[in-house]
Design a protein around this motif. Structure first.
Motif, PDB file in Angstrom:
ATOM      1  N   LYS A  29       0.824  -1.210   0.000  1.00 27.08           N
ATOM      2  CA  LYS A  29       0.000   0.000   0.000  1.00 27.08           C
ATOM      3  C   LYS A  29       0.860   1.262   0.000  1.00 27.08           C
ATOM      4  O   LYS A  29       0.480   2.272  -0.578  1.00 27.08           O
ATOM      5  CB  LYS A  29      -0.942   0.004   1.208  1.00 27.08           C
ATOM      6  CG  LYS A  29      -2.112  -0.949   1.039  1.00 27.08           C
ATOM      7  CD  LYS A  29      -3.118  -0.762   2.123  1.00 27.08           C
ATOM      8  CE  LYS A  29      -3.911   0.447   1.855  1.00 27.08           C
ATOM      9  NZ  LYS A  29      -5.318   0.396   1.847  1.00 27.08           N
ATOM     10  N   ALA A  30       2.038   1.171   0.628  1.00 21.48           N
ATOM     11  CA  ALA A  30       2.958   2.308   0.671  1.00 21.48           C
ATOM     12  C   ALA A  30       3.853   2.352  -0.569  1.00 21.48           C
ATOM     13  O   ALA A  30       4.757   3.180  -0.652  1.00 21.48           O
ATOM     14  CB  ALA A  30       3.816   2.227   1.934  1.00 21.48           C
ATOM     15  N   LYS A  31       3.595   1.437  -1.510  1.00 23.51           N
ATOM     16  CA  LYS A  31       4.346   1.342  -2.763  1.00 23.51           C
ATOM     17  C   LYS A  31       5.822   0.993  -2.543  1.00 23.51           C
ATOM     18  O   LYS A  31       6.684   1.360  -3.325  1.00 23.51           O
ATOM     19  CB  LYS A  31       4.189   2.599  -3.604  1.00 23.51           C
ATOM     20  CG  LYS A  31       2.730   2.877  -3.977  1.00 23.51           C
ATOM     21  CD  LYS A  31       2.606   3.865  -5.072  1.00 23.51           C
ATOM     22  CE  LYS A  31       1.181   4.216  -5.413  1.00 23.51           C
ATOM     23  NZ  LYS A  31       0.253   3.162  -5.611  1.00 23.51           N
ATOM     24  N   GLU A  32       6.089   0.258  -1.475  1.00 21.46           N
ATOM     25  CA  GLU A  32       7.434  -0.251  -1.202  1.00 21.46           C
ATOM     26  C   GLU A  32       7.493  -1.695  -1.700  1.00 21.46           C
ATOM     27  O   GLU A  32       7.596  -2.649  -0.927  1.00 21.46           O
ATOM     28  CB  GLU A  32       7.759  -0.144   0.285  1.00 21.46           C
ATOM     29  CG  GLU A  32       7.847   1.288   0.772  1.00 21.46           C
ATOM     30  CD  GLU A  32       8.334   1.393   2.194  1.00 21.46           C
ATOM     31  OE1 GLU A  32       9.357   0.745   2.521  1.00 21.46           O
ATOM     32  OE2 GLU A  32       7.688   2.109   2.972  1.00 21.46           O
ATOM     33  N   PHE A  33       7.423  -1.832  -3.014  1.00 21.39           N
ATOM     34  CA  PHE A  33       7.257  -3.146  -3.632  1.00 21.39           C
ATOM     35  C   PHE A  33       8.465  -4.063  -3.459  1.00 21.39           C
ATOM     36  O   PHE A  33       8.300  -5.274  -3.317  1.00 21.39           O
ATOM     37  CB  PHE A  33       6.898  -2.982  -5.111  1.00 21.39           C
ATOM     38  CG  PHE A  33       5.605  -2.231  -5.300  1.00 21.39           C
ATOM     39  CD1 PHE A  33       4.403  -2.765  -4.876  1.00 21.39           C
ATOM     40  CD2 PHE A  33       5.595  -0.976  -5.891  1.00 21.39           C
ATOM     41  CE1 PHE A  33       3.204  -2.079  -5.046  1.00 21.39           C
ATOM     42  CE2 PHE A  33       4.415  -0.279  -6.064  1.00 21.39           C
ATOM     43  CZ  PHE A  33       3.214  -0.832  -5.639  1.00 21.39           C
ATOM     44  N   LYS A  34       9.659  -3.524  -3.450  1.00 25.13           N
ATOM     45  CA  LYS A  34      10.841  -4.380  -3.293  1.00 25.13           C
ATOM     46  C   LYS A  34      10.850  -5.058  -1.932  1.00 25.13           C
ATOM     47  O   LYS A  34      11.137  -6.251  -1.833  1.00 25.13           O
ATOM     48  CB  LYS A  34      12.127  -3.587  -3.515  1.00 25.13           C
ATOM     49  CG  LYS A  34      12.364  -3.232  -4.963  1.00 25.13           C
ATOM     50  CD  LYS A  34      13.695  -2.550  -5.160  1.00 25.13           C
ATOM     51  CE  LYS A  34      13.853  -2.193  -6.641  1.00 25.13           C
ATOM     52  NZ  LYS A  34      15.145  -1.618  -6.944  1.00 25.13           N
ATOM     53  N   LYS A  35      10.518  -4.298  -0.889  1.00 20.53           N
ATOM     54  CA  LYS A  35      10.458  -4.882   0.452  1.00 20.53           C
ATOM     55  C   LYS A  35       9.324  -5.913   0.539  1.00 20.53           C
ATOM     56  O   LYS A  35       9.477  -6.968   1.141  1.00 20.53           O
ATOM     57  CB  LYS A  35      10.255  -3.808   1.513  1.00 20.53           C
ATOM     58  CG  LYS A  35      11.470  -2.953   1.765  1.00 20.53           C
ATOM     59  CD  LYS A  35      11.187  -1.958   2.883  1.00 20.53           C
ATOM     60  CE  LYS A  35      12.356  -1.053   3.163  1.00 20.53           C
ATOM     61  NZ  LYS A  35      12.061  -0.085   4.233  1.00 20.53           N
ATOM     62  N   ALA A  36       8.196  -5.583  -0.061  1.00 19.90           N
ATOM     63  CA  ALA A  36       7.061  -6.509  -0.060  1.00 19.90           C
ATOM     64  C   ALA A  36       7.417  -7.800  -0.802  1.00 19.90           C
ATOM     65  O   ALA A  36       7.071  -8.897  -0.358  1.00 19.90           O
ATOM     66  CB  ALA A  36       5.835  -5.851  -0.697  1.00 19.90           C
ATOM     67  N   ASP A  37       8.134  -7.667  -1.905  1.00 21.92           N
ATOM     68  CA  ASP A  37       8.547  -8.845  -2.674  1.00 21.92           C
ATOM     69  C   ASP A  37       9.534  -9.710  -1.910  1.00 21.92           C
ATOM     70  O   ASP A  37       9.523 -10.938  -2.052  1.00 21.92           O
ATOM     71  CB  ASP A  37       9.149  -8.428  -4.018  1.00 21.92           C
ATOM     72  CG  ASP A  37       8.115  -7.875  -4.983  1.00 21.92           C
ATOM     73  OD1 ASP A  37       6.902  -8.024  -4.721  1.00 21.92           O
ATOM     74  OD2 ASP A  37       8.527  -7.293  -6.008  1.00 21.92           O
ATOM     75  N   LEU A  38      10.380  -9.107  -1.084  1.00 15.73           N
ATOM     76  CA  LEU A  38      11.302  -9.896  -0.261  1.00 15.73           C
ATOM     77  C   LEU A  38      10.541 -10.801   0.698  1.00 15.73           C
ATOM     78  O   LEU A  38      10.904 -11.969   0.885  1.00 15.73           O
ATOM     79  CB  LEU A  38      12.244  -8.979   0.524  1.00 15.73           C
ATOM     80  CG  LEU A  38      13.322  -8.263  -0.265  1.00 15.73           C
ATOM     81  CD1 LEU A  38      14.062  -7.282   0.632  1.00 15.73           C
ATOM     82  CD2 LEU A  38      14.299  -9.267  -0.860  1.00 15.73           C
ATOM     83  N   ILE A  39       9.480 -10.274   1.281  1.00 13.57           N
ATOM     84  CA  ILE A  39       8.658 -11.093   2.186  1.00 13.57           C
ATOM     85  C   ILE A  39       7.969 -12.198   1.400  1.00 13.57           C
ATOM     86  O   ILE A  39       7.957 -13.360   1.819  1.00 13.57           O
ATOM     87  CB  ILE A  39       7.647 -10.207   2.949  1.00 13.57           C
ATOM     88  CG1 ILE A  39       8.402  -9.271   3.900  1.00 13.57           C
ATOM     89  CG2 ILE A  39       6.634 -11.066   3.701  1.00 13.57           C
ATOM     90  CD1 ILE A  39       7.533  -8.236   4.588  1.00 13.57           C
ATOM     91  N   ARG A  40       7.390 -11.852   0.255  1.00 16.08           N
ATOM     92  CA  ARG A  40       6.735 -12.876  -0.581  1.00 16.08           C
ATOM     93  C   ARG A  40       7.711 -13.982  -0.964  1.00 16.08           C
ATOM     94  O   ARG A  40       7.400 -15.172  -0.825  1.00 16.08           O
ATOM     95  CB  ARG A  40       6.172 -12.236  -1.850  1.00 16.08           C
ATOM     96  CG  ARG A  40       5.459 -13.249  -2.754  1.00 16.08           C
ATOM     97  CD  ARG A  40       5.411 -12.818  -4.202  1.00 16.08           C
ATOM     98  NE  ARG A  40       6.764 -12.606  -4.709  1.00 16.08           N
ATOM     99  CZ  ARG A  40       7.083 -11.684  -5.611  1.00 16.08           C
ATOM    100  NH1 ARG A  40       6.172 -10.884  -6.103  1.00 16.08           N
ATOM    101  NH2 ARG A  40       8.329 -11.559  -6.035  1.00 16.08           N
ATOM    102  N   ASP A  41       8.895 -13.602  -1.406  1.00 22.34           N
ATOM    103  CA  ASP A  41       9.891 -14.591  -1.827  1.00 22.34           C
ATOM    104  C   ASP A  41      10.330 -15.462  -0.657  1.00 22.34           C
ATOM    105  O   ASP A  41      10.509 -16.672  -0.807  1.00 22.34           O
ATOM    106  CB  ASP A  41      11.094 -13.904  -2.459  1.00 22.34           C
ATOM    107  CG  ASP A  41      10.738 -13.189  -3.759  1.00 22.34           C
ATOM    108  OD1 ASP A  41       9.648 -13.440  -4.320  1.00 22.34           O
ATOM    109  OD2 ASP A  41      11.544 -12.354  -4.200  1.00 22.34           O
TER     110      ASP A  41
END
Length: 86
Positions: free
Chosen positions: A54-66
């Motif tokens: 939601k905060a558009k911090e996609f790289k950090k979000a993708d690290l959690i997903r990965d």
């Protein structure tokens, strides 16, 4: 129905996020350093991921997903939340 049967077999859990929790980066790192995760750890990671997106911090979000994918945890984004299975 077949979808209900699949949900029962896979034990899909659904989380609806309405308020952000105050989960620090240090807490996330601690969780991600564990060998095994319990459901609360998983939900905290997913909560953090949702609000990072939601905060558009996609790289950090993708690290959690990965990271969750390496633990064989399947996630599926839904409106205002996420579904996950082990």
């Amino acid at each position: 129905d077949i979808l209900g049967l699949i949900y029962e077999i896979k034990k899909v859990r659904r989380i609806i996020f309405d308020n952000p929790k105050d989960i620090t980066d240090e807490e996330i790192e601690k969780i991600m350093s564990k060998e095994a995760l319990d459901p609360l750890d998983i939900e905290n990671l997913l909560h953090k991921r949702f609000f990072l997106k939601k905060a558009k911090e996609f790289k950090k979000a993708d690290l959690i997903r990965d990271f969750l994918m390496t633990k064989k945890i399947e996630i599926r984004d839904i409106i205002n939340g996420v579904e996950w299975t082990l």
